[in-house]
Design an enzyme around this catalytic site. Structure first.
Site, mmCIF file in Angstrom:
data_model
loop_
_atom_site.group_PDB
_atom_site.id
_atom_site.type_symbol
_atom_site.label_atom_id
_atom_site.label_comp_id
_atom_site.label_asym_id
_atom_site.label_seq_id
_atom_site.Cartn_x
_atom_site.Cartn_y
_atom_site.Cartn_z
ATOM 1 N N SER A 27 -49.340 9.622 -24.937
ATOM 2 C CA SER A 27 -49.220 9.505 -23.466
ATOM 3 C C SER A 27 -49.396 10.853 -22.785
ATOM 4 C CB SER A 27 -47.823 8.978 -23.099
ATOM 5 O OG SER A 27 -47.597 7.771 -23.735
ATOM 6 N N HIS A 58 -53.379 6.746 -20.228
ATOM 7 C CA HIS A 58 -54.259 6.604 -21.388
ATOM 8 C C HIS A 58 -55.641 6.259 -20.843
ATOM 9 C CE1 HIS A 58 -51.505 6.588 -24.924
ATOM 10 N NE2 HIS A 58 -50.619 6.447 -23.962
ATOM 11 N N HIS A 80 -51.356 -0.067 -27.810
ATOM 12 C CA HIS A 80 -49.951 -0.248 -28.180
ATOM 13 C C HIS A 80 -49.638 -1.718 -28.402
ATOM 14 C CE1 HIS A 80 -50.220 3.301 -25.507
ATOM 15 N NE2 HIS A 80 -49.323 3.840 -26.293
ATOM 16 N N GLU A 83 -48.771 -3.714 -25.368
ATOM 17 C CA GLU A 83 -49.815 -4.200 -24.440
ATOM 18 C C GLU A 83 -50.224 -5.625 -24.793
ATOM 19 O OE1 GLU A 83 -52.977 -1.122 -23.382
ATOM 20 O OE2 GLU A 83 -52.071 -0.204 -25.151
ATOM 21 N N ALA A 110 -45.410 10.533 -27.503
ATOM 22 C CA ALA A 110 -44.226 10.936 -26.740
ATOM 23 C C ALA A 110 -43.082 10.115 -27.308
ATOM 24 C CB ALA A 110 -44.422 10.602 -25.265
ATOM 25 N N MET A 213 -43.018 4.158 -29.119
ATOM 26 C CA MET A 213 -43.573 2.805 -29.128
ATOM 27 C C MET A 213 -44.963 2.776 -29.764
ATOM 28 S SD MET A 213 -42.543 1.782 -25.242
ATOM 29 C CE MET A 213 -40.909 2.103 -24.573
ATOM 30 N N ASN A 237 -37.566 12.862 -23.473
ATOM 31 C CA ASN A 237 -36.251 12.590 -22.883
ATOM 32 C C ASN A 237 -35.218 12.441 -23.996
ATOM 33 O OD1 ASN A 237 -37.649 9.941 -23.443
ATOM 34 N ND2 ASN A 237 -35.524 9.270 -23.171
ATOM 35 N N HIS A 251 -41.348 5.562 -17.260
ATOM 36 C CA HIS A 251 -42.629 6.042 -17.790
ATOM 37 C C HIS A 251 -43.096 7.294 -17.062
ATOM 38 C CE1 HIS A 251 -46.246 5.816 -20.125
ATOM 39 N NE2 HIS A 251 -47.031 5.685 -19.067
#
Ligand SMILES: Cc1cc2[nH]c(=O)nc(N)n2n1
Length: 277
Positions: A27, A58, A80, A83, A110, A213, A237, A251
């Site tokens: 990401s 992306h 992903h 998705e 990420a 993810m 994070n 996000h």
């Protein structure tokens, strides 16, 4: 296999470049692809059988070029599970890279930190992963095995190449990055939800240092077809593990941290590519 063959034949017909290293940009980490020399790139939508990216941050381009004089192919934008892609589609590019002659896969992502050891902006060299979806049946190797790529039963105790991890930690020391570059265990979840408090605590109990993810499925397929693998997580994070926490995650925050550390990650990976043999 024939699906891959068709895509590879199309690519071989559209570029003279023959990459040895493949890089999957996570990401907001597509900056690296822009730094390739002698770039030739293709929109995913133009490549036969390639899925399309649908996530902000992306872009959806396959970029061929040289990094430190080495022929590479970069995925700007990845696919992903969240998705809605079946895992064979998420990992399709990996088998295409194999048939293109790629030998090493560098995958970035990420991730949220579960271990207190990590802070926002840190880089985690992935030592090992927990493929949570894979443990419950969402495994890219489910179904008939494609012997032309690899074995029916794949060992994963050495999935993340020790030599490349050692080199990465060496570079971190030489660049003075060692205060924020650490090794750890990456846990893949399907997403698209971020973890509940109880889920965060569960994953940490299971030994995960960071959670994201993506990545694990691509690594499984890469190892199945014999690619050497190196994974790097950008900590965007700290996962919330307390019920009275005022923190929140979204996000945009993930993308902001990615943008802010993208150039450092680019420097680090460029040096790593330069020293791979
Ligand atoms: C890409 C990404 C970033 C985070 N942060 C988090 O707390 N939990 C996740 N699952 N992810 N995934």
């Amino acid at each position: 296999f024939d699906h891959c063959r068709e895509t590879v034949d199309w690519l071989l017909g559209h570029t003279k470049q023959r990459p040895r290293i493949a890089i999957v940009c996570g990401s907001g980490l597509g900056l690296l692809a822009d730094s390739l020399k002698n770039q030739e790139s293709f929109q995913y939508t133009d490549i036969p059988n390639f899925p399309h990216s649908t996530v902000p941050g992306h872009e959806g381009r396959l970029v061929f070029g040289e990094l430190q004089g080495k022929p590479c192919v970069c995925m700007k934008g990845r696919f992903h599970l969240y998705e809605g892609y079946p895992l064979w589609k998420v990992t399709f590019p990996i088998r295409v890279f194999k048939l293109l002659g790629v030998e090493i896969l560098l995958v970035t992502n990420a991730a949220g930190a579960l271990a207190d050891l990590y802070h926002v902006g840190d880089l985690m060299v992935i030592r090992d992963h927990i493929n949570f979806p894979g443990l419950v049946g969402q495994n890219p190797l489910l179904g008939p095995n494609e012997e032309r790529f690899g074995p029916r039963f794949l060992a994963l105790s050495d999935a993340y190449d020790g030599k490349i991890r050692t080199l990465a930690m060496e570079i971190a020391r030489q660049f003075g990055y060692d205060s924020f570059v650490k090794e750890g265990v990456y846990c893949m979840v399907s997403g698209p939800t971020f973890e509940s408090i109880a889920e965060a605590r569960l994953l940490h109990l299971l030994g995960a240092d960071a959670v994201g993810m993506s990545t694990a499925a691509e690594v499984v397929v890469a190892r199945h077809c014999g690619l050497r693998v190196f994974g790097l997580s950008l900590i965007t994070n700290k996962v919330i593990k307390e019920y009275d926490s005022q923190e929140s995650i979204d996000h945009l925050k993930v993308l902001e941290v990615s943008q802010s550390r993208a150039s450092l990650l680019q420097t680090f990976l460029t040096e790593l590519v330069g020293r791979l043999e």
